[in-house]
Design a protein around this motif. Structure first.
Motif, mmCIF file in Angstrom:
data_model
loop_
_atom_site.group_PDB
_atom_site.id
_atom_site.type_symbol
_atom_site.label_atom_id
_atom_site.label_comp_id
_atom_site.label_asym_id
_atom_site.label_seq_id
_atom_site.Cartn_x
_atom_site.Cartn_y
_atom_site.Cartn_z
ATOM 1 N N ASP A 3 0.829 -1.202 0.000
ATOM 2 C CA ASP A 3 0.000 0.000 0.000
ATOM 3 C C ASP A 3 0.869 1.259 0.000
ATOM 4 N N ALA A 4 1.971 1.203 0.750
ATOM 5 C CA ALA A 4 2.880 2.356 0.796
ATOM 6 C C ALA A 4 3.364 2.685 -0.610
ATOM 7 N N LYS A 5 3.671 1.661 -1.389
ATOM 8 C CA LYS A 5 4.145 1.900 -2.762
ATOM 9 C C LYS A 5 3.046 2.470 -3.645
ATOM 10 N N ARG A 6 1.839 1.982 -3.456
ATOM 11 C CA ARG A 6 0.713 2.540 -4.202
ATOM 12 C C ARG A 6 0.551 4.034 -3.913
ATOM 13 N N LEU A 7 0.833 4.407 -2.640
ATOM 14 C CA LEU A 7 0.668 5.807 -2.227
ATOM 15 C C LEU A 7 1.819 6.695 -2.684
ATOM 16 N N GLY A 8 2.944 6.076 -3.084
ATOM 17 C CA GLY A 8 4.044 6.900 -3.600
ATOM 18 C C GLY A 8 5.418 6.592 -3.031
ATOM 19 N N ALA A 9 5.525 5.594 -2.137
ATOM 20 C CA ALA A 9 6.850 5.239 -1.612
ATOM 21 C C ALA A 9 7.644 4.494 -2.681
ATOM 22 N N HIS A 10 8.938 4.802 -2.781
ATOM 23 C CA HIS A 10 9.796 4.110 -3.743
ATOM 24 C C HIS A 10 10.419 2.862 -3.139
ATOM 25 N N GLU A 11 10.557 2.869 -1.820
ATOM 26 C CA GLU A 11 11.149 1.728 -1.120
ATOM 27 C C GLU A 11 10.417 1.546 0.187
ATOM 28 N N VAL A 12 10.519 0.337 0.737
ATOM 29 C CA VAL A 12 9.957 0.067 2.062
ATOM 30 C C VAL A 12 11.077 -0.478 2.940
ATOM 31 N N LEU A 13 11.234 0.103 4.118
ATOM 32 C CA LEU A 13 12.258 -0.340 5.065
ATOM 33 C C LEU A 13 11.536 -0.849 6.305
ATOM 34 N N VAL A 14 11.683 -2.145 6.557
ATOM 35 C CA VAL A 14 11.036 -2.729 7.732
ATOM 36 C C VAL A 14 11.978 -2.549 8.921
ATOM 37 N N SER A 15 11.530 -1.748 9.885
ATOM 38 C CA SER A 15 12.442 -1.309 10.944
ATOM 39 C C SER A 15 12.854 -2.445 11.878
ATOM 40 N N LYS A 16 12.132 -3.562 11.835
ATOM 41 C CA LYS A 16 12.525 -4.698 12.678
ATOM 42 C C LYS A 16 13.613 -5.541 12.018
ATOM 43 N N ASP A 17 13.889 -5.269 10.748
ATOM 44 C CA ASP A 17 14.901 -6.038 10.011
ATOM 45 C C ASP A 17 16.273 -5.374 10.203
ATOM 46 N N GLN A 18 17.071 -5.941 11.100
ATOM 47 C CA GLN A 18 18.358 -5.328 11.468
ATOM 48 C C GLN A 18 19.281 -5.138 10.265
ATOM 49 N N ASP A 19 19.313 -6.123 9.379
ATOM 50 C CA ASP A 19 20.206 -6.033 8.219
ATOM 51 C C ASP A 19 19.797 -4.875 7.308
ATOM 52 N N ASP A 20 18.485 -4.772 7.115
ATOM 53 C CA ASP A 20 17.969 -3.728 6.248
ATOM 54 C C ASP A 20 18.237 -2.353 6.878
ATOM 55 N N MET A 21 18.059 -2.262 8.175
ATOM 56 C CA MET A 21 18.318 -1.002 8.882
ATOM 57 C C MET A 21 19.794 -0.621 8.717
ATOM 58 N N LYS A 22 20.668 -1.598 8.810
ATOM 59 C CA LYS A 22 22.113 -1.347 8.665
ATOM 60 C C LYS A 22 22.430 -0.844 7.252
ATOM 61 N N LYS A 23 21.765 -1.426 6.268
ATOM 62 C CA LYS A 23 22.002 -1.046 4.869
ATOM 63 C C LYS A 23 21.661 0.427 4.623
ATOM 64 N N HIS A 24 20.658 0.929 5.335
ATOM 65 C CA HIS A 24 20.212 2.311 5.143
ATOM 66 C C HIS A 24 20.871 3.298 6.111
ATOM 67 N N GLN A 25 21.757 2.782 6.951
ATOM 68 C CA GLN A 25 22.453 3.606 7.957
ATOM 69 C C GLN A 25 23.055 4.881 7.348
ATOM 70 N N GLY A 26 22.831 6.007 8.014
ATOM 71 C CA GLY A 26 23.480 7.263 7.606
ATOM 72 C C GLY A 26 23.139 7.746 6.214
#
Lengths: 351, 351
Positions: free
Chosen positions: B217-240
């Motif tokens: 739904d977020a993408k339908r509304l206009g988000a280009h990416e989704v970051l699941v904050s419980k996913d530690q690896d994904d959070m690390k990838k987006h760091q800084g």
């Protein structure tokens, strides 16, 4: 690589006091400057690192990142300083020099990780780490060596290299100017420099403290007013009136009462508390579009600007000079907040 | 003063559900506009006020500050709107108009205190308070009446008056621009507008959520990416990596993981949590000179700019239309976060 043995003071474990030990310094390379250390300031971070409060300490720890001395040797490529110059070294001795932070003169935020003056991996000696200014000499890349104005008192200049730039940088970055009402919270090594700088920049300086007895000294240092944060009536009187607040409290604390002091769109900058803060209320920033920010030391260019400003305005720290042998007592006194306002080690005592 | 009896829905105590009641509205004065209300959005603040969560509620509470309707009467001095115009009223209906905040078009921070659309002291009726848009008509000073682009869906426009400007204002104030990487935390009434606006402003929009199932739904509304904050690896990838983060979480929460996502000098703005946050670590802002700020709705000028932008870009809220009689069920569903993404009351059902 050729190294030389140098006398130092350090800790061999988090539970140990500081004691004499020998360390290895590299010979000066083409870009290096060798400095005969005369004074070194004692920063609260030194104690945190010795005691491994922030974890990540590798022993032996030789602290000290407020270093003053004279140039005794320069490498072939060095042209910023010459033998005999009075120079300083602050919290950093290397950075990548190519990342976006380094390009913006924010070496403290180097994306590859700045090399700090102590307890960092040493790029120059394989498998070794950096050792700080509690020692008789140091070899540093010229890019991290600062020019010290000769008119300033040498010993009292040492704390400018950390406490000085830590308070100068946010005051400049947030553009504190003549007539601004600036609060400085906490009157210690950082706070007393914050008061001096904010005053010299033309601000109306309010010392914010829990201790009314600090008021007199704050005024001597340059505060125009003293606000005792435990006095509810006084806090109410100053509500919503500050353009900027420099928060030097070194431990976790309540922030809501201080946020209430800020004007709309104004910022409180944390420079001391590298610790968990107490919970603040979202409403404290939502109402008035206020900001909480942090600031870490300052870049090399900014440090030089601060030192030049100090030369012009004759600003130094208020210090107590000690011998190297007194360091463990000094640590106890820093921990119990009993120093006005910074200890500086006379490195002669180590030679 | 002449008043007229108007049908409304309100609560007579914090423990009561909403029910039909009659309220008094003033006759339109020289500067006033009388509006026949067609739609009113349901904001989480309505529920907080009805339930006295923030204290300070005075009963009866008639909520509603996302009001859409048609002008049915104008005072002699009114020239901004005429009978038949489609107009809106947001969170405020009066302010002093002379203080420094009002002069800067920041009526929400009026130094004398803005008059909010409900549960504020009414300047016009002695001893009375303001009643919101859960009612058939309202009389408002023309300075607080907004022009609604006629090309927009009327009902879906209502939430722009609060949820819209609450997210628009910080995106504009912090100058979000084409190519910026913008995070929006939380996909509710506020978050879904944040995603639409950030996208329309040309940013690379990342929806940050605890719920992976919201990604589509977020993408339908206009988000280009989704970051699941419980996913530690994904959070690390987006760091800084974020230029700006809009934090719409409505309750107290951990901030350190989100602060880690910010670039140097970048800001996370809180718009939802008018509550105590969980403690954050001073190092999270000191390292990288990062900022936490707050933002409260927006001024009237900015609200009009937002509405005009929505007209040009055909932006409205995603809503579920309900009858006035369904309001108590709707409140339960808002509280359990079960609405996509905003309830709007069809005021016809009250007439």
């Amino acid at each position: 690589m050729t190294t030389a043995t140098v006398k130092a003071y350090g800790a061999t474990a988090s539970t140990e006091v500081l004691k004499p030990l020998d360390i290895q310094r590299r010979a000066a390379g083409a870009d290096d400057i060798k400095i005969d250390i005369s004074y070194c300031g004692v920063c609260h971070s030194d104690i945190h690192t010795v005691r491994d409060d922030w974890k990540g300490s590798t022993y032996p720890v030789v602290p000290g990142h407020e270093i003053i001395g004279r140039v005794v040797e320069v490498g072939d490529n060095v042209n910023s300083h010459k033998i005999g110059d009075l120079v300083g070294v602050g919290c950093m001795v290397d950075s990548c020099q190519t990342c976006s932070s380094c390009e913006q003169n924010l070496e403290q935020f180097c994306e590859k990780g700045a090399t700090f003056t102590y307890n960092s991996k040493d790029k120059h000696i394989e498998g070794s780490q950096t050792y700080g200014g509690y020692s008789t000499s140091v070899v540093v890349d010229e890019k991290f060596v600062l020019r010290i104005p000769e008119n300033l008192d040498e010993a009292a200049t040492a704390p400018l290299l950390c406490a000085g730039v830590t308070t100068w940088s946010p005051l400049r970055h947030w553009k504190v100017k003549k007539g601004d009402k600036v609060g400085v919270i906490g009157l210690g090594g950082l706070g007393h420099m914050g008061v001096k700088f904010a005053n010299a920049l033309g601000a109306h300086v309010v010392m914010i403290t829990t201790s009314p007895e600090k008021g007199k000294d704050a005024k001597r240092l340059g505060a125009h007013e003293v606000l005792v944060s435990k006095d509810q009536d006084d806090m109410k009187k100053h509500q919503g009136s500050f353009d900027f607040i420099l928060n030097t409290i070194p431990v976790g604390h309540e922030m809501d009462p201080y946020l209430g002091l800020l004007k709309i769109d104004a910022t409180m900058v944390l420079v001391g508390a590298v610790e968990p803060l107490k919970p603040f209320h979202g409403g404290s920033v939502i109402m008035g579009r206020k900001r909480i920010a942090g600031s870490l030391i300052g870049g090399i260019k900014e440090t030089q600007e601060m030192l030049d400003f100090c030369g012009e305005h004759n600003i130094t720290s208020d210090i107590e000079l000690i011998d190297m042998q007194d360091i463990n007592t000094a640590y106890e006194r820093v921990t119990s907040n009993d120093v006005k306002y910074r200890f500086v080690i006379d490195i002669k005592s180590l030679k």
